[in-house]
Design a protein around this motif. Structure first.
Motif, PDB file in Angstrom:
ATOM      1  N   GLY A 293       0.832  -1.199   0.000  1.00 44.24           N
ATOM      2  CA  GLY A 293       0.000   0.000   0.000  1.00 44.24           C
ATOM      3  C   GLY A 293       0.862   1.242   0.000  1.00 44.24           C
ATOM      4  N   HIS A 294       0.226   2.406  -0.009  1.00 52.53           N
ATOM      5  CA  HIS A 294       1.008   3.639  -0.188  1.00 52.53           C
ATOM      6  C   HIS A 294       2.037   3.833   0.922  1.00 52.53           C
ATOM      7  CE1 HIS A 294      -1.524   5.594   2.856  1.00 52.53           C
ATOM      8  NE2 HIS A 294      -0.658   6.582   2.843  1.00 52.53           N
ATOM      9  N   ASN A 295       1.711   3.448   2.162  1.00 59.79           N
ATOM     10  CA  ASN A 295       2.688   3.602   3.245  1.00 59.79           C
ATOM     11  C   ASN A 295       3.891   2.685   3.056  1.00 59.79           C
ATOM     12  OD1 ASN A 295       1.998   5.552   5.355  1.00 59.79           O
ATOM     13  ND2 ASN A 295       0.095   4.391   5.560  1.00 59.79           N
ATOM     14  N   GLY A 296       3.649   1.465   2.574  1.00 56.25           N
ATOM     15  CA  GLY A 296       4.758   0.556   2.318  1.00 56.25           C
ATOM     16  C   GLY A 296       5.691   1.090   1.248  1.00 56.25           C
ATOM     17  N   LEU A 297       5.116   1.722   0.226  1.00 56.13           N
ATOM     18  CA  LEU A 297       5.937   2.300  -0.842  1.00 56.13           C
ATOM     19  C   LEU A 297       6.712   3.515  -0.348  1.00 56.13           C
ATOM     20  CD1 LEU A 297       3.362   2.004  -3.759  1.00 56.13           C
ATOM     21  CD2 LEU A 297       5.353   0.540  -3.337  1.00 56.13           C
TER      22      LEU A 297
END
Length: 540
Positions: A19-23
């Motif tokens: 998800g965006h936080n992982g990226l």
């Protein structure tokens, strides 16, 4: 996205969940020279921050889950060099209402001017309208004062609560942080509609009374109004998928590896990891099981899911419960409103439906008693008025419409055969129809099969699609974005609010101390904590 095989048997950091936080975390860590692997269960990255066609034969790319950006700091966008454009909406909100036999409403501009002042007096009369508008301005000036203190801390280690409190007016701190927000709103405002419009920011994705002693509603309210110190919610050009695409490029260009179609089944710590600490991550790539080691694992999944991945049994009593009804539509044209306001103005911001103070309380009472609210409160957004690029090759006049319903907790749809969900959709549409000069469904476009372009998702659908337990969009109730007075801040993970009970594993998503919404803060905090531990010095 990449070859399904990792290039190493061990990485400095493995990020579970793309998800965006992982990226965000992957991009920061790879830019710092660390070996990073991201493993994602789905066949694409982005989690809830994605854009995709929703209707057969229709090219329009909808932001099907998350849909606006506020909390993502400009500093984060700049540091990662993201090719991302966020545009402002001309209208902040419009709230239609039938009052004293006339169709009217409350219009609030994004940059308040004469039209906002006049709307208050048209709705309430000259004297009362002027007083309520002045109360509105004072209240949001107080909110802005708190936001100006909190926003600059969001990309730094957690500030101590007292350090934040010392910079905020004592009365403002009491009204927004210490007492239930409902008490404050009732003391500050007199009009039923105005009170409700103020209060809705406290209820997005949060099932709570405005007087809840837990103050969950206060924390939700704060997060909706502190983004970049202004609280402005902006539309990403190209849809939410543009946010993910920019982050994925930043991570890949920095050297992070990203594997999709990789559903993680276990995160093991202790003896199974490397000597001296660390962890192992195991997943299945569709062909066989794979395992790699990591010095640190950043978990971009909910804390409830993380506990299961680490071997704990499922505990249903601890599972988060989401509360929202999301409806995506495509319209042939914007419908006319009974109040006569220009639809391009009314739909350009947040259109409040059934969200007066008394209506919100009645809906909460219904849902708390296990009943679908008789009059469903919700909000409508038309992103294509701000960003026509998402429409694609469609006839002139076509527009997207997104509805987000409140007080629809997952419990209302347990064991549903589809009839309760259908009723919720009908009540949502009815809440808009009562203010329209023409029925909404008469404006809805048709797909290639001749079916209405309408897609609805209750919390169970969100859980199924995105593995968000309970369909909770924040992975659980939000926390205050500072450290409590007695908090132990003796490790990087604790200082950044991303700790678990094992030093090799950190939370990196919405379940972190400052997680929630499309902000990147969970990913940034986890990356900074990991770099401090890996490098032995504070990361900046």
């Amino acid at each position: 996205m990449t070859d399904p095989s990792p290039t190493r048997s061990h990485y400095d950091v493995v990020v579970v969940g793309g998800g965006h936080n992982g990226l965000v975390a992957a991009a920061y860590l790879a830019r710092a020279g660390r070996s990073v692997l991201v493993v994602e269960r789905l066949d694409h990255t982005g989690g809830a921050a994605v854009s995709a066609p929703a209707f057969p034969g229709v090219p329009t790319r909808l932001s099907r889950y998350s849909y606006l950006v506020s909390l993502m700091p400009t500093r984060l966008i700049t540091e990662l060099g993201l090719d991302l454009s966020l545009v402002s909406r001309d209208t902040a909100s419009y709230s239609p209402e039938s009052r004293d036999g006339r169709d009217t409403g409350l219009l609030v501009e994004s940059v308040e001017g004469e039209a906002t002042r006049r709307s208050f007096t048209d709705l309430l009369g000259a004297e009362r309208g002027r007083a309520e508008h002045e109360a509105w301005q004072r209240f949001y000036a107080d909110v802005a004062g708190l936001a100006a203190v909190v926003a600059p801390t969001l990309m730094e280690p957690l500030p101590a609560e007292q350090a934040v409190r010392d910079q905020v007016d004592a009365a403002v701190w009491r009204d927004l942080v210490q007492r239930p927000l409902g008490e404050t709103i009732e003391a500050r405002f007199s009009d039923d509609l105005v009170r409700g419009v103020v209060g809705t920011d406290a209820l997005i994705g949060t099932f709570a009374s405005m007087h809840d002693p837990s103050l969950a509603q206060n924390r939700c309210f704060l997060y909706h109004l502190i983004g970049n110190g202004t609280g402005e919610w902006r539309v990403p050009v190209g849809g939410m998928g543009a946010v993910t695409d920019a982050l994925a490029r930043a991570a890949a260009q920095a050297g992070a590896e990203v594997l999709t179609g990789a559903g993680v089944s276990a995160i093991r710590t202790g003896p199974a990891g490397e000597a001296g600490g660390g962890a192992e991550v195991t997943w299945h790539d569709g062909t066989r099981e794979r395992t790699v080691g990591a010095t640190r694992v950043l978990a971009n999944v909910s804390p409830w899911v993380l506990s299961i991945l680490r071997g704990a049994p499922e505990e249903p009593g601890l599972k988060p419960e989401g509360s929202q009804l999301k409806i995506n539509l495509l319209l042939d044209r914007l419908p006319r409103l009974r109040s006569g306001v220009d639809p391009a103005v009314a739909f350009a911001g947040t259109l409040h439906l059934g969200e007066s103070w008394s209506a919100l309380q009645a809906a909460y009472d219904d849902a708390a008693a296990g009943r679908l609210p008789a009059r469903l409160p919700g909000e409508v957004y038309c992103h294509s008025l701000s960003d026509g690029s998402i429409l694609g090759d469609v006839p002139a006049g076509t527009h997207t419409l997104t509805y987000f319903g409140l007080h629809t907790p997952a419990r209302l749809f347990e064991g549903d055969d589809g009839s309760r969900k259908q009723l919720a959709v009908e009540r949502a549409i009815a809440s808009l129809d009562e203010h329209l000069a023409e029925p909404l469904m008469g404006c809805v476009a048709r797909d290639a099969h001749g079916d209405p372009c309408l897609e609805a998702k209750v919390p169970q659908d969100v859980e199924r699609d995105l593995a968000m337990p309970g369909g909770h969009i924040f992975h659980g109730d939000l926390d205050w974005p500072w450290a409590p007075g007695r908090a132990l801040l003796d490790t990087p993970a604790r200082r950044w609010g991303v700790q678990t009970d094992h030093e090799a594993v950190m939370v990196c998503g919405s379940g972190s101390r400052r997680g929630g919404a499309v902000s990147g803060l969970g990913g940034h905090s986890a990356a900074m904590a990991a770099l401090e531990e890996l490098d032995g010095a504070p990361a900046r």
